[in-house]
Motif scaffolding. Structure first.
Motif, PDB file in Angstrom:
ATOM      1  N   ASN A   1       4.383  -6.262  -6.954  1.00  0.00           N
ATOM      2  CA  ASN A   1       5.537  -6.140  -6.066  1.00  0.00           C
ATOM      3  C   ASN A   1       5.649  -4.768  -5.413  1.00  0.00           C
ATOM      4  O   ASN A   1       6.537  -4.531  -4.597  1.00  0.00           O
ATOM      5  N   LYS A   2       4.751  -3.857  -5.776  1.00  0.00           N
ATOM      6  CA  LYS A   2       4.792  -2.508  -5.222  1.00  0.00           C
ATOM      7  C   LYS A   2       4.014  -2.431  -3.916  1.00  0.00           C
ATOM      8  O   LYS A   2       3.010  -3.119  -3.720  1.00  0.00           O
ATOM      9  N   THR A   3       4.479  -1.600  -2.988  1.00  0.00           N
ATOM     10  CA  THR A   3       3.792  -1.386  -1.714  1.00  0.00           C
ATOM     11  C   THR A   3       2.607  -0.461  -1.935  1.00  0.00           C
ATOM     12  O   THR A   3       2.766   0.650  -2.459  1.00  0.00           O
ATOM     13  N   ARG A   4       1.425  -0.899  -1.555  1.00  0.00           N
ATOM     14  CA  ARG A   4       0.211  -0.130  -1.761  1.00  0.00           C
ATOM     15  C   ARG A   4      -0.389   0.410  -0.472  1.00  0.00           C
ATOM     16  O   ARG A   4      -1.334   1.191  -0.500  1.00  0.00           O
ATOM     17  N   SER A   5       0.148  -0.033   0.696  1.00  0.00           N
ATOM     18  CA  SER A   5      -0.375   0.463   1.970  1.00  0.00           C
ATOM     19  C   SER A   5       0.732   0.431   3.017  1.00  0.00           C
ATOM     20  O   SER A   5       1.738  -0.268   2.853  1.00  0.00           O
ATOM     21  N   LEU A   6       0.554   1.190   4.107  1.00  0.00           N
ATOM     22  CA  LEU A   6       1.527   1.244   5.194  1.00  0.00           C
ATOM     23  C   LEU A   6       1.074   0.350   6.339  1.00  0.00           C
ATOM     24  O   LEU A   6      -0.122   0.175   6.572  1.00  0.00           O
TER      25      LEU A   6
ATOM     26  N   ASP B   1       2.637  -5.771 -16.824  1.00  0.00           N
ATOM     27  CA  ASP B   1       2.535  -4.620 -15.919  1.00  0.00           C
ATOM     28  C   ASP B   1       1.769  -4.985 -14.652  1.00  0.00           C
ATOM     29  O   ASP B   1       2.100  -4.519 -13.557  1.00  0.00           O
ATOM     30  N   TYR B   2       0.751  -5.830 -14.784  1.00  0.00           N
ATOM     31  CA  TYR B   2      -0.013  -6.267 -13.613  1.00  0.00           C
ATOM     32  C   TYR B   2       0.879  -7.042 -12.653  1.00  0.00           C
ATOM     33  O   TYR B   2       0.878  -6.804 -11.438  1.00  0.00           O
ATOM     34  N   LYS B   3       1.667  -7.977 -13.193  1.00  0.00           N
ATOM     35  CA  LYS B   3       2.562  -8.774 -12.348  1.00  0.00           C
ATOM     36  C   LYS B   3       3.619  -7.879 -11.687  1.00  0.00           C
ATOM     37  O   LYS B   3       3.965  -8.075 -10.519  1.00  0.00           O
ATOM     38  N   LYS B   4       4.130  -6.918 -12.430  1.00  0.00           N
ATOM     39  CA  LYS B   4       5.148  -6.017 -11.899  1.00  0.00           C
ATOM     40  C   LYS B   4       4.576  -5.160 -10.761  1.00  0.00           C
ATOM     41  O   LYS B   4       5.229  -4.918  -9.751  1.00  0.00           O
ATOM     42  N   ASN B   5       3.327  -4.735 -10.917  1.00  0.00           N
ATOM     43  CA  ASN B   5       2.700  -3.882  -9.904  1.00  0.00           C
ATOM     44  C   ASN B   5       2.387  -4.635  -8.619  1.00  0.00           C
ATOM     45  O   ASN B   5       2.196  -4.013  -7.561  1.00  0.00           O
TER      46      ASN B   5
END
Length: 217
Positions: free
Chosen positions: A192-197, A186-190
């Motif tokens: 790849n997520k955008t956390r800021s603009l 789950d850490y590795k998958k997260n």
């Protein structure tokens, strides 16, 4: 007023049966509410499940995959499973063993249809809440009406509910190993997520200096 007695009154965000009471009439209801507000700002009042059997099941996994433990049935001589039932257990003579000291039967004495429903609802609830790792989901079962209710989800169950996994040959160590593997994936998958603009809406902001006349004191 639309609810029928007997009622269960409990603090909304507590656990371990703290502050929970049963009320058979208005006088007892008022007393139960006065007790519950000592522990929480929000109070839950529900109709009591009759012909009650409490069963619990543990779920291990994440949204993509779920594994189910054995189902236990929990007993008490009181009107409801109390804090003392769960944690005091044998009392001063034997000492507390946590939830393991509660009177229980593994596997639970329920028929195949109820067992299947508990497993199905537990899986659906686990996915709907976006849970991961290991949890224990507690159910109230009306054995006469053959109806199943979710009572609560324990996101960090005592001893990781290892005693529910042992009957199906899952050791405490293997449960821990799988929890760690799930966390790493789950850490590795997260990552790849955008956390800021990229844009910053405050980049041109120069503060409130000189704005006193506009906004007043």
């Amino acid at each position: 007023k639309s609810l029928k007695y007997p009622l269960i009154v409990k603090p909304a965000t507590l656990g371990s049966s703290v502050g929970i009471s049963s009320a058979k009439n208005k006088k007892e209801l008022v007393e139960a509410i006065n007790e519950a507000v000592h522990y929480d700002y929000k109070i839950v009042i529900e109709e009591k499940v009759e012909n009650l059997t409490e069963v619990n099941i543990s779920v291990l996994g994440n949204y993509e995959n779920q594994k189910l433990s054995e189902i236990e049935e929990v007993f008490t001589d009181n009107a409801l499973l109390t804090y003392e039932d769960k944690y005091i257990g044998g009392g001063k003579k034997t000492g507390s063993k946590g939830m393991a000291s509660a009177c229980r039967k593994i596997p639970a004495d329920i028929d195949a249809k109820l067992r299947k429903e508990v497993e199905s609802v537990a899986t659906c609830a686990f996915k709907a809440m976006g849970l991961r790792g290991v949890v224990r989901i507690d159910f109230l079962v009306d054995k006469k009406k053959k109806k199943v209710y979710i009572n609560e989800i324990n996101a960090c169950p005592g001893s990781l509910s290892f005693y529910l996994w042992e009957p199906i040959d899952r050791s405490f160590t293997s449960v821990l190993d799988e929890m760690i593997n799930i966390a790493i994936k789950d850490y590795k998958k997260n990552q790849n997520k955008t956390r800021s603009l990229k844009t910053n809406i405050l980049s041109g902001f120069k503060g409130l200096k000189g704005a006193k006349g506009k906004f007043g004191k």
